[in-house]
Motif scaffolding. Structure first.
Motif, mmCIF file in Angstrom:
data_model
loop_
_atom_site.group_PDB
_atom_site.id
_atom_site.type_symbol
_atom_site.label_atom_id
_atom_site.label_comp_id
_atom_site.label_asym_id
_atom_site.label_seq_id
_atom_site.Cartn_x
_atom_site.Cartn_y
_atom_site.Cartn_z
ATOM 1 N N UNK A 1 4.486 4.684 100.010
ATOM 2 C CA UNK A 1 5.038 4.701 101.362
ATOM 3 C C UNK A 1 4.965 3.339 102.017
ATOM 4 N N UNK A 2 4.222 2.399 101.446
ATOM 5 C CA UNK A 2 4.153 1.048 101.974
ATOM 6 C C UNK A 2 3.135 0.852 103.068
ATOM 7 N N UNK A 3 2.350 1.871 103.455
ATOM 8 C CA UNK A 3 1.361 1.714 104.517
ATOM 9 C C UNK A 3 0.065 1.145 103.949
ATOM 10 N N UNK A 4 -0.761 0.649 104.861
ATOM 11 C CA UNK A 4 -2.006 0.002 104.467
ATOM 12 C C UNK A 4 -2.953 0.985 103.783
ATOM 13 N N UNK A 5 -3.003 2.197 104.290
ATOM 14 C CA UNK A 5 -3.955 3.171 103.750
ATOM 15 C C UNK A 5 -3.593 3.572 102.321
ATOM 16 N N UNK A 6 -2.308 3.794 102.055
ATOM 17 C CA UNK A 6 -1.895 4.123 100.684
ATOM 18 C C UNK A 6 -2.142 2.948 99.746
ATOM 19 N N UNK A 7 -1.902 1.740 100.239
ATOM 20 C CA UNK A 7 -2.130 0.565 99.405
ATOM 21 C C UNK A 7 -3.593 0.435 99.025
ATOM 22 N N UNK A 8 -4.486 0.695 99.976
ATOM 23 C CA UNK A 8 -5.913 0.561 99.700
ATOM 24 C C UNK A 8 -6.432 1.658 98.780
ATOM 25 N N UNK A 9 -5.689 2.746 98.677
ATOM 26 C CA UNK A 9 -6.127 3.843 97.809
ATOM 27 C C UNK A 9 -5.667 3.676 96.368
ATOM 28 N N UNK B 1 -3.154 2.042 113.943
ATOM 29 C CA UNK B 1 -4.212 2.527 113.067
ATOM 30 C C UNK B 1 -4.480 1.612 111.900
ATOM 31 N N UNK B 2 -3.424 1.031 111.311
ATOM 32 C CA UNK B 2 -3.603 0.154 110.162
ATOM 33 C C UNK B 2 -4.326 -1.125 110.563
ATOM 34 N N UNK B 3 -3.911 -1.724 111.689
ATOM 35 C CA UNK B 3 -4.561 -2.954 112.139
ATOM 36 C C UNK B 3 -5.998 -2.666 112.555
ATOM 37 N N UNK B 4 -6.246 -1.508 113.160
ATOM 38 C CA UNK B 4 -7.623 -1.131 113.492
ATOM 39 C C UNK B 4 -8.463 -0.979 112.231
ATOM 40 N N UNK B 5 -7.844 -0.442 111.174
ATOM 41 C CA UNK B 5 -8.569 -0.315 109.908
ATOM 42 C C UNK B 5 -8.898 -1.676 109.317
ATOM 43 N N UNK B 6 -7.967 -2.636 109.451
ATOM 44 C CA UNK B 6 -8.241 -4.003 108.992
ATOM 45 C C UNK B 6 -9.399 -4.596 109.789
ATOM 46 N N UNK B 7 -9.428 -4.333 111.098
ATOM 47 C CA UNK B 7 -10.529 -4.841 111.933
ATOM 48 C C UNK B 7 -11.864 -4.243 111.509
#
Length: 697
Positions: free
Chosen positions: A69-77, A105-111
């Motif tokens: 899906x190209x989102x940060x969470x899927x990439x990290x998984x 949410x993605x940028x907060x996860x990066x933080x």
């Protein structure tokens, strides 16, 4: 065979041998050529196979990325590290240019990742820092994109990611500078958005200015950065109060409430968090200024141009929530290292007064205030202005042995104040009478009296010590009989007799005299005696009763809530620690353990009052800016303590614990176990209270 035939055969052999060798060489060369062709063919086959394999892997990777899906969470998984890195890098490349609304949410996860592992190079190497810099630039340029509800918190998190990754890593700071982060961060510090983003920007800029490799990139903007940081530190408290705390909860920006109230419940908790963030904004702005001032002295003149900022600088402190920050006094000490800074501070009476108050407190940064005053006194161009205002304060600290990392501070103070008498007049200006008197007393005690006692015999010193003990006993009796003036005289005589080597005895005498002067409501004299007692303690400020007496004195003076609060907290720590280790009075033995762990009521009440008065918003939450100036705390008296606590002083540096906690407990804090028994000293005289006490005995 005939000899002729033999010779003929040999001749034929010599003729055929070169031909055979030539043929062998041709055969060998042909074999080598065939081997080379075979090896080249095999190598080419392997290379082609490797190329085909890589092409297949790229096709598979492209297919996997297309399915993601190209989102940060899927990439990290992604379980495969190579695919995960490729997916995360693609996410960071596309996010700043994406028109799709992001919920933060993605940028907060990066933080959160940056906060948990700021030294981890994985995400910065994949473009996280560049992505955050571009997000800030876009948020500043595209107001419509920034104002989308889902994107409201993106600038805050982006600035915080930069601040988190650069907190300890110079390499990450270099990536941020290369990505062009300095400009957007300065815009945020200047108020391009709200105080929430300004707080995160001040943090990040302070980190970027702290490294040798990245300081030049920040220093190029010093002419713009210094005024912005000065304004942020000066106005942040009022700004946060006006734009957030003073508003009804329903009127506050939604995204700011969500950021502040994570894990918190209730409006009061939200307001406390806002106060903590305002304090951090102030401390981080001051830290940024300190980084600039420490590496570029040319900034000192710009900082000192704002006289209002200098007046308030010493009063800017981290509070209890940010106690590890030297805040304003840290910057003042840097300014005192340049002639421009010393001249500006010496010409600012409020700055000198603030330094004196901090120097006579139990703040962790007390030694920094003393450092500032010593730097000012070491400069003959500022000595007279500073000595005139600070000599009475510094004389009280002349017997400090060690304070924090500073050894022999008392000797340094003595050397700075005791200059030649003919230097008391400089450029036609003479220091005031109070300063001259204080310096004369210091000279008499530290030089003349010391020389006299060194010339005395051991028997004479012992006799003087015994006489001082008797005077002290008489002073205690006078105090208990309500003769406070006579008690002060006797304690003073005892101090004149007691040898300077009797450190512990002199500590007790100063502390007792402070209590007498407190009873007479002589606030300045009581604070001076209590400070002298605390300077004699080992370690410094370790005498609990003197801390409590000075806390009451500062409360009586008004305008010194911070100093009173810090003394109260130091006393409370000593009180609870003493009971934890079994140092409790005989009158208290047998009481329940839970009761003994309780802090005396008057101390708890004083702490509560001073915490309210020292809150960041206390000065702006009322119309007159003064909170509780007329609300004086009722004082708890301890009587003439130390009547039975004489300890032999061997001149060592053992820790000073209050040996007569029994008397202290019975008199000073006996009334503090509940709200109903508090002695209201303003409503009744000291002597009448003691008279009633005698009748009950």
């Amino acid at each position: 065979m005939s000899p002729g035939s033999y010779k003929t055969l040999l001749s034929l052999l010599f003729l055929l041998l070169p031909l055979a060798q030539t043929q062998d060489r041709h055969i060998q060369m042909e074999l080598n050529t065939r081997n080379l062709k075979s090896s080249a063919s095999k190598s080419k086959s392997k290379s082609m196979a490797k190329i085909l394999e890589e092409e297949e892997e790229e096709e598979d990777e492209a297919e996997d990325l297309s399915l993601s899906c190209g989102c940060f969470f899927c990439a990290m998984k992604q379980p495969d590290a190579r695919l995960r890195r490729a997916s995360v890098a693609a996410f960071f490349r596309e996010l700043p240019y994406s028109e799709e609304v992001d919920d933060g949410g993605a940028v907060a996860a990066v933080w959160r990742t940056a906060m948990d592992a700021p030294d981890d190079p994985e995400l910065p190497s994949l473009g996280a820092i560049r992505c955050m810099s571009l997000l800030l630039a876009r948020a500043l340029d595209d107001a419509a994109w920034r104002c989308r509800p889902q994107n409201a918190s993106l600038p805050y998190y982006a600035a915080h990611v930069l601040g988190s990754y650069t907190i300890r890593s110079s390499a990450h700071a270099e990536l941020a500078v290369a990505a062009g982060a300095v400009g957007p961060l300065l815009a945020l510090l200047g108020g391009a958005m709200t105080w929430v983003e300004r707080r995160a920007a001040a943090r990040a800029l302070g980190h970027l200015a702290s490294y040798d490799a990245t300081f030049p990139a920040v220093a190029r903007h010093a002419a713009e950065a210094v005024p912005l940081a000065v304004r942020a530190a000066s106005t942040c408290v009022a700004d946060v109060y006006a734009s957030y705390v003073a508003l009804a909860p329903s009127e506050r920006p939604k995204y700011q409430r969500e950021l502040l109230t994570r894990g918190l419940v209730g409006d009061a908790a939200e307001d406390r968090k806002a106060e903590e963030w305002a304090s951090q904004l102030q401390c981080w702005s001051l830290y940024f200024l300190s980084c600039l001032a420490s590496r570029d002295p040319s900034c000192h003149a710009t900082i000192c141009q704002d006289r209002a900022f200098l007046r308030e600088l010493c009063r800017m402190w981290g509070g209890l929530a940010n106690g590890d920050s030297p805040a304003g006094v840290g910057l003042l000490r840097l300014l005192c290292r340049s002639a421009v800074g010393r001249g500006a501070i010496a010409a600012c009476p409020d700055a000198l007064s603030g330094l004196c108050d901090l120097a006579r407190s139990s703040d962790d940064w007390q030694y920094m205030a003393i450092d500032c005053l010593l730097l000012l006194l070491d400069d003959r161009d500022t000595w007279h202005a500073v000595a005139d205002a600070t000599a009475p304060c510094l004389v009280d600290l002349a017997e400090l042995r060690r304070l924090g990392p500073r050894p022999r501070l008392g000797d340094a103070i003595t050397s700075a104040l005791l200059i030649d008498d003919d230097e008391h007049v400089h450029h036609g200006r003479e220091i005031g009478a109070a300063a001259i008197e204080a310096i004369a007393r210091l000279r008499e005690k530290k030089i003349e009296r010391k020389e006299r006692e060194e010339a005395m015999s051991t028997d004479e010193l012992l006799q003087r010590k015994l006489l001082a003990k008797e005077k002290k006993r008489q002073g205690n009796d006078m105090f208990w009989h309500g003769e406070v003036d006579r008690a002060i005289e006797l304690y003073t005589e005892a101090l004149d007799l007691c040898p300077l080597s009797g450190r512990r005895d002199r500590l007790v005498l100063y502390s007792n005299r402070a209590q007498c002067r407190l009873a007479r409501r002589e606030a300045d004299a009581a604070a001076s005696d209590a400070t002298r007692a605390l300077s004699l303690a080992r370690p410094a400020n370790a005498h609990a009763r003197s801390l409590w007496r000075r806390a009451q004195t500062y409360d009586m003076k008004g305008g010194m809530a911070r100093e009173s609060l810090l003394d109260c907290l130091a006393f409370a720590g000593a009180w609870l620690d003493g009971r934890k280790h079994g140092r409790k009075p005989a009158a208290a033995r047998g009481r329940g353990e839970n009761q003994m762990k309780k802090l005396p009521y008057c101390v708890a009440r004083m702490i509560g009052k001073q915490m309210s008065a020292t809150g960041l918003f206390s000065g702006v939450s009322t119309e007159d800016g003064n909170v509780g100036r007329g609300d004086r705390m009722p004082r708890c008296s301890d009587g003439g303590d130390d009547g039975d606590d004489y300890e032999k002083d061997d001149g060592g540096d053992e820790c000073d614990h209050d040996g007569s906690e029994e008397e202290f407990y019975e008199t000073e804090l006996r009334f503090c176990r509940s709200g109903s028994g508090l002695p209201i000293m303003a409503g009744e005289t000291w002597s009448s209270r003691l008279t009633r006490r005698k009748k009950k005995m």
